[in-house]
Design a protein around this motif. Structure first.
Motif, PDB file in Angstrom:
ATOM      1  N   ALA A 208     -14.413 -10.651   5.058  1.00 54.48           N
ATOM      2  CA  ALA A 208     -14.449  -9.195   5.135  1.00 54.48           C
ATOM      3  C   ALA A 208     -15.301  -8.626   4.016  1.00 54.48           C
ATOM      4  CB  ALA A 208     -13.032  -8.622   5.039  1.00 54.48           C
ATOM      5  N   GLU A 209     -15.968  -7.535   4.301  1.00 50.54           N
ATOM      6  CA  GLU A 209     -16.629  -6.755   3.263  1.00 50.54           C
ATOM      7  C   GLU A 209     -15.622  -5.749   2.699  1.00 50.54           C
ATOM      8  OE1 GLU A 209     -20.880  -5.526   4.457  1.00 50.54           O
ATOM      9  OE2 GLU A 209     -19.875  -6.047   6.328  1.00 50.54           O
ATOM     10  N   PRO A 210     -15.560  -5.586   1.382  1.00 48.83           N
ATOM     11  CA  PRO A 210     -14.629  -4.609   0.805  1.00 48.83           C
ATOM     12  C   PRO A 210     -15.034  -3.178   1.097  1.00 48.83           C
ATOM     13  CG  PRO A 210     -16.045  -5.529  -0.886  1.00 48.83           C
ATOM     14  CD  PRO A 210     -16.323  -6.309   0.365  1.00 48.83           C
ATOM     15  N   ILE A 211     -16.318  -2.974   1.331  1.00 47.18           N
ATOM     16  CA  ILE A 211     -16.872  -1.728   1.848  1.00 47.18           C
ATOM     17  C   ILE A 211     -17.863  -2.137   2.928  1.00 47.18           C
ATOM     18  CG2 ILE A 211     -18.274   0.318   1.356  1.00 47.18           C
ATOM     19  CD1 ILE A 211     -17.287   0.108  -1.569  1.00 47.18           C
ATOM     20  N   LEU A 212     -17.704  -1.605   4.129  1.00 48.57           N
ATOM     21  CA  LEU A 212     -18.558  -2.012   5.244  1.00 48.57           C
ATOM     22  C   LEU A 212     -19.892  -1.296   5.103  1.00 48.57           C
ATOM     23  CD1 LEU A 212     -18.015  -3.835   7.762  1.00 48.57           C
ATOM     24  CD2 LEU A 212     -17.681  -1.738   9.046  1.00 48.57           C
ATOM     25  N   SER A 213     -20.867  -1.957   4.489  1.00 44.92           N
ATOM     26  CA  SER A 213     -22.077  -1.252   4.065  1.00 44.92           C
ATOM     27  C   SER A 213     -23.067  -1.027   5.199  1.00 44.92           C
ATOM     28  CB  SER A 213     -22.736  -2.004   2.907  1.00 44.92           C
ATOM     29  OG  SER A 213     -22.979  -3.355   3.250  1.00 44.92           O
ATOM     30  N   ASP A 214     -23.639  -2.086   5.753  1.00 46.34           N
ATOM     31  CA  ASP A 214     -24.677  -1.916   6.765  1.00 46.34           C
ATOM     32  C   ASP A 214     -24.136  -1.317   8.055  1.00 46.34           C
ATOM     33  OD1 ASP A 214     -27.147  -3.064   5.493  1.00 46.34           O
ATOM     34  OD2 ASP A 214     -25.802  -4.761   5.262  1.00 46.34           O
ATOM     35  N   GLY A 215     -22.834  -1.377   8.247  1.00 41.10           N
ATOM     36  CA  GLY A 215     -22.226  -0.770   9.419  1.00 41.10           C
ATOM     37  C   GLY A 215     -21.991   0.716   9.291  1.00 41.10           C
ATOM     38  N   GLY A 216     -22.329   1.309   8.123  1.00 41.27           N
ATOM     39  CA  GLY A 216     -22.191   2.756   7.981  1.00 41.27           C
ATOM     40  C   GLY A 216     -21.531   3.211   6.701  1.00 41.27           C
ATOM     41  N   MET A 217     -21.548   2.370   5.665  1.00 41.27           N
ATOM     42  CA  MET A 217     -20.927   2.723   4.377  1.00 41.27           C
ATOM     43  C   MET A 217     -19.501   3.226   4.587  1.00 41.27           C
ATOM     44  SD  MET A 217     -22.868   1.827   1.936  1.00 41.27           S
ATOM     45  CE  MET A 217     -22.176   2.658   0.529  1.00 41.27           C
ATOM     46  N   ILE A 218     -18.688   2.383   5.189  1.00 43.58           N
ATOM     47  CA  ILE A 218     -17.302   2.723   5.507  1.00 43.58           C
ATOM     48  C   ILE A 218     -16.381   2.164   4.433  1.00 43.58           C
ATOM     49  CG2 ILE A 218     -15.425   2.440   7.168  1.00 43.58           C
ATOM     50  CD1 ILE A 218     -17.677   2.093   9.324  1.00 43.58           C
ATOM     51  N   LEU A 219     -15.663   3.039   3.762  1.00 38.21           N
ATOM     52  CA  LEU A 219     -14.630   2.630   2.818  1.00 38.21           C
ATOM     53  C   LEU A 219     -13.315   2.549   3.578  1.00 38.21           C
ATOM     54  CD1 LEU A 219     -16.862   3.972   0.914  1.00 38.21           C
ATOM     55  CD2 LEU A 219     -14.989   4.252  -0.702  1.00 38.21           C
ATOM     56  N   LEU A 239      -8.956 -16.149   2.944  1.00 37.23           N
ATOM     57  CA  LEU A 239      -9.617 -14.852   2.945  1.00 37.23           C
ATOM     58  C   LEU A 239     -10.836 -14.922   2.039  1.00 37.23           C
ATOM     59  CD1 LEU A 239      -9.872 -11.834   3.613  1.00 37.23           C
ATOM     60  CD2 LEU A 239      -8.376 -11.360   1.662  1.00 37.23           C
ATOM     61  N   ALA A 240     -12.008 -14.678   2.628  1.00 38.05           N
ATOM     62  CA  ALA A 240     -13.259 -14.628   1.868  1.00 38.05           C
ATOM     63  C   ALA A 240     -13.729 -13.176   1.812  1.00 38.05           C
ATOM     64  CB  ALA A 240     -14.323 -15.491   2.536  1.00 38.05           C
ATOM     65  N   ILE A 241     -13.977 -12.695   0.609  1.00 41.57           N
ATOM     66  CA  ILE A 241     -14.495 -11.336   0.436  1.00 41.57           C
ATOM     67  C   ILE A 241     -15.981 -11.411   0.113  1.00 41.57           C
ATOM     68  CG2 ILE A 241     -14.392  -9.231  -0.932  1.00 41.57           C
ATOM     69  CD1 ILE A 241     -12.041  -9.512   0.926  1.00 41.57           C
ATOM     70  N   ASP A 242     -16.792 -10.787   0.948  1.00 39.14           N
ATOM     71  CA  ASP A 242     -18.246 -10.758   0.802  1.00 39.14           C
ATOM     72  C   ASP A 242     -18.613  -9.607  -0.128  1.00 39.14           C
ATOM     73  OD1 ASP A 242     -20.972 -10.296   1.081  1.00 39.14           O
ATOM     74  OD2 ASP A 242     -21.003 -10.681   3.235  1.00 39.14           O
ATOM     75  N   GLU A 243     -18.871  -9.956  -1.396  1.00 45.38           N
ATOM     76  CA  GLU A 243     -19.230  -8.967  -2.417  1.00 45.38           C
ATOM     77  C   GLU A 243     -20.741  -8.891  -2.626  1.00 45.38           C
ATOM     78  OE1 GLU A 243     -17.057  -7.461  -5.245  1.00 45.38           O
ATOM     79  OE2 GLU A 243     -15.397  -7.576  -3.840  1.00 45.38           O
ATOM     80  N   VAL A 244     -21.501  -9.489  -1.723  1.00 45.34           N
ATOM     81  CA  VAL A 244     -22.942  -9.626  -1.908  1.00 45.34           C
ATOM     82  C   VAL A 244     -23.612  -8.285  -2.206  1.00 45.34           C
ATOM     83  CG1 VAL A 244     -25.107 -10.195  -0.722  1.00 45.34           C
ATOM     84  CG2 VAL A 244     -23.137 -11.745  -0.567  1.00 45.34           C
ATOM     85  N   LYS A 245     -23.262  -7.266  -1.450  1.00 47.12           N
ATOM     86  CA  LYS A 245     -23.963  -5.988  -1.553  1.00 47.12           C
ATOM     87  C   LYS A 245     -23.183  -4.945  -2.346  1.00 47.12           C
ATOM     88  CE  LYS A 245     -26.583  -2.877   1.466  1.00 47.12           C
ATOM     89  NZ  LYS A 245     -26.853  -2.546   2.874  1.00 47.12           N
ATOM     90  N   MET A 246     -21.862  -4.965  -2.229  1.00 47.08           N
ATOM     91  CA  MET A 246     -21.054  -3.890  -2.798  1.00 47.08           C
ATOM     92  C   MET A 246     -20.359  -4.271  -4.103  1.00 47.08           C
ATOM     93  SD  MET A 246     -21.253  -1.106  -0.881  1.00 47.08           S
ATOM     94  CE  MET A 246     -23.011  -1.437  -0.911  1.00 47.08           C
ATOM     95  N   GLY A 247     -20.520  -5.513  -4.565  1.00 43.92           N
ATOM     96  CA  GLY A 247     -19.810  -5.961  -5.746  1.00 43.92           C
ATOM     97  C   GLY A 247     -20.596  -5.849  -7.038  1.00 43.92           C
ATOM     98  N   LEU A 248     -20.048  -6.429  -8.085  1.00 40.68           N
ATOM     99  CA  LEU A 248     -20.650  -6.518  -9.414  1.00 40.68           C
ATOM    100  C   LEU A 248     -21.030  -5.147  -9.983  1.00 40.68           C
ATOM    101  CD1 LEU A 248     -22.710  -9.828  -9.199  1.00 40.68           C
ATOM    102  CD2 LEU A 248     -20.408  -9.439 -10.073  1.00 40.68           C
ATOM    103  N   GLY A 249     -20.006  -4.317 -10.128  1.00 36.67           N
ATOM    104  CA  GLY A 249     -20.159  -3.064 -10.836  1.00 36.67           C
ATOM    105  C   GLY A 249     -20.419  -1.846  -9.987  1.00 36.67           C
ATOM    106  N   ARG A 250     -21.010  -2.038  -8.823  1.00 38.06           N
ATOM    107  CA  ARG A 250     -21.436  -0.878  -8.018  1.00 38.06           C
ATOM    108  C   ARG A 250     -20.301   0.077  -7.678  1.00 38.06           C
ATOM    109  NH1 ARG A 250     -25.542   1.184  -6.259  1.00 38.06           N
ATOM    110  NH2 ARG A 250     -26.776  -0.553  -7.025  1.00 38.06           N
ATOM    111  N   PRO A 251     -19.116  -0.393  -7.289  1.00 41.60           N
ATOM    112  CA  PRO A 251     -18.079   0.563  -6.881  1.00 41.60           C
ATOM    113  C   PRO A 251     -17.262   1.144  -8.027  1.00 41.60           C
ATOM    114  CG  PRO A 251     -17.310  -1.653  -6.483  1.00 41.60           C
ATOM    115  CD  PRO A 251     -18.709  -1.782  -7.027  1.00 41.60           C
ATOM    116  N   GLY A 252     -17.711   0.925  -9.269  1.00 40.97           N
ATOM    117  CA  GLY A 252     -16.978   1.443 -10.419  1.00 40.97           C
ATOM    118  C   GLY A 252     -16.030   0.451 -11.035  1.00 40.97           C
ATOM    119  N   VAL A 253     -15.933  -0.727 -10.445  1.00 38.43           N
ATOM    120  CA  VAL A 253     -15.192  -1.862 -10.993  1.00 38.43           C
ATOM    121  C   VAL A 253     -16.093  -3.081 -10.866  1.00 38.43           C
ATOM    122  CG1 VAL A 253     -12.858  -0.985 -10.564  1.00 38.43           C
ATOM    123  CG2 VAL A 253     -14.064  -2.216  -8.752  1.00 38.43           C
TER     124      VAL A 253
END
Length: 440
Positions: A208-219, A239-253
């Motif tokens: 799962a993506e923690p934020i669905l980015s390419d599908g429409g930036m869905i939180l 459970l695998a979390i795909d942090e490729v695009k939305m991780g490492l500081g971007r969401p404020g954590v």
């Protein structure tokens, strides 16, 4: 002197179109901080960071130093048949910075696609099960299994993996269930759907993506990832979390999954981790990815230049407190955009966490019907006005600037986007202008 038009013409004649995703006629020669420079010298405020890959901005001095130092006397060209200090050191540091339980290992690759690819293959080998669960409108890569389990690519015509189940990702702006609280009802409906699939006993991994980015930036609604993890544990599914695009500081954590307070079994990284260089990683239980040997071979994976940069990226994120900085900048950005939304008849929603921001464009605020044609015109007009921004999910502007964006640059960005939306809605961009740029 080469012009932007000259370079674009040469690009069209020489570079394969199969790897292009263009939204406007852009030809770049350099970048610095949050700014890009076109061939010819025009400056553009970067609100994409190359789909988040340049999250530390362009030409960060610490990254240049790390890259230069490693390139002067590299220890070979990869970690395939030898090791070196930056490969081992980076793996150790990534393990220390990524919450997790038990004995774990790190896989190094070149892009988020191959990090996810290896996780899917390894999960199948390690568990003896075949089925994978991902989400409609999700994105996990551009080739192989990763492409075949990406809802965005499947919707565009890619062949789905034969052992895939695509679940429904809850969207608070567009709930898919009814009830007194449609958002909560949608969360519960999605979890019930996933519970039924996992109960069949043949799923090796849910990604799962923690934020669905390419599908429409869905939180997702608060608590969704927590319920999702609990459901996976109930059925003994990774459970695998795909942090490729939305991780490492971007969401404020540091890690986006921390927004919901979970600790997944597997985490994948890419994009910003290489600061523009080809680098990805996966952190997973040793029993999943520690063997068999030679089953995921990339000659230059874990090479000394990319891993030296990766180590410096992680240090810079911590030393400069970029997650907190992204959180503050995101609050300012979202507040500014919501002021614009209050005056605009075509902005349906502004949402985000830190500097992962979505602005959804609609035909009108009564029907809230998605307006994909307007989105294409808005990003084109923003380019004309001096900003780089793309759309995802058909009608949502994906706003993901470098984490080092300043307050003044945020305010400039809000102003440009407001003007671009107003101009596009007023008809200042034609169908003919955007026709050559299909985007998604």
């Amino acid at each position: 002197m080469t012009t932007a038009q000259d370079l674009l013409a040469r690009d069209a004649a020489a570079v394969a179109g199969i790897e292009k995703l263009r939204f406007f006629p852009i030809a770049l020669e350099s970048g610095k901080g949050s700014w890009l420079t076109e061939v010819g010298g025009r400056k553009l405020l970067d609100l994409s960071a190359t789909w988040t890959a340049c999250g530390l901005g362009h030409g960060h001095p610490k990254i240049i130093e790390a890259m230069t130092r490693a390139a002067q006397s590299p220890a070979g060209a990869g970690g395939l048949s030898a090791t070196h200090p930056d490969s081992v050191g980076f793996a150790e540091e990534l393990l220390a910075l990524t919450p997790g339980e038990g004995e774990r290992r790190v896989y190094f690759g070149h892009a988020g696609t191959d990090a996810n690819e290896v996780i899917f293959r390894a999960a199948r080998m390690a568990t003896g099960k075949r089925r994978i669960v991902t989400f409609k409108l999700g994105y996990h890569g551009g080739i192989g299994i990763s492409m075949g389990v990406s809802g965005v690519h499947i919707d565009a015509g890619a062949a789905p993996d034969p052992d895939l189940y695509l679940a429904t990702y809850p969207n608070p702006f567009r709930p898919h269930a009814e009830g007194p609280d449609p958002v909560q009802a949608s969360l519960e409906a999605s979890i019930a759907e996933i519970d039924r699939e996992l109960a069949k006993g043949d799923v090796c991994v849910l990604m799962a993506e923690p934020i669905l980015s390419d599908g429409g930036m869905i939180l997702p609604p608060k608590g969704f990832l927590t319920a999702l993890h609990a459901t996976c544990r109930k059925h003994d599914v990774l459970l695998a979390i795909d942090e490729v695009k939305m991780g490492l500081g971007r969401p404020g954590v540091l890690h986006a999954f921390q927004l919901d307070g979970i600790t997944p079994e597997i985490v994948t990284f890419g994009k910003v981790i290489g600061s523009g260089l080809p680098l990805s990683a996966a952190v997973a239980p040793a029993w999943v990815i520690d063997g068999p040997p030679a089953t995921a071979l990339l000659t230059t994976a874990g090479n000394p230049i990319c891993t030296a940069v990766g180590r410096q990226v992680m240090r810079t994120l911590i030393e400069e407190d970029l997650p907190a900085r992204a959180g503050r900048a995101g609050e300012r950005f979202i507040a500014g955009l919501r002021e614009v939304m209050a005056q605009s008849p075509v902005i349906g929603d502004v949402r985000g966490a830190g500097l992962a921001i979505g602005l959804e464009l609609v035909t009108d605020k009564e029907t809230m019907a998605p307006d994909a044609k307007l989105a294409a015109k808005v990003v084109y007009r923003a380019f004309e006005l001096g900003a780089v921004v793309h759309y995802v999910g058909g009608n949502t502007l994906e706003i993901t600037p470098p984490l080092v964006i300043t307050d003044d640059e945020v305010d400039t960005a809000v102003s440009i986007l407001a003007q671009a939306i107003a101009d596009a809605a007023a008809g200042k961009v034609s169908e003919e202008d955007v026709a050559p740029y299909a985007g998604w």
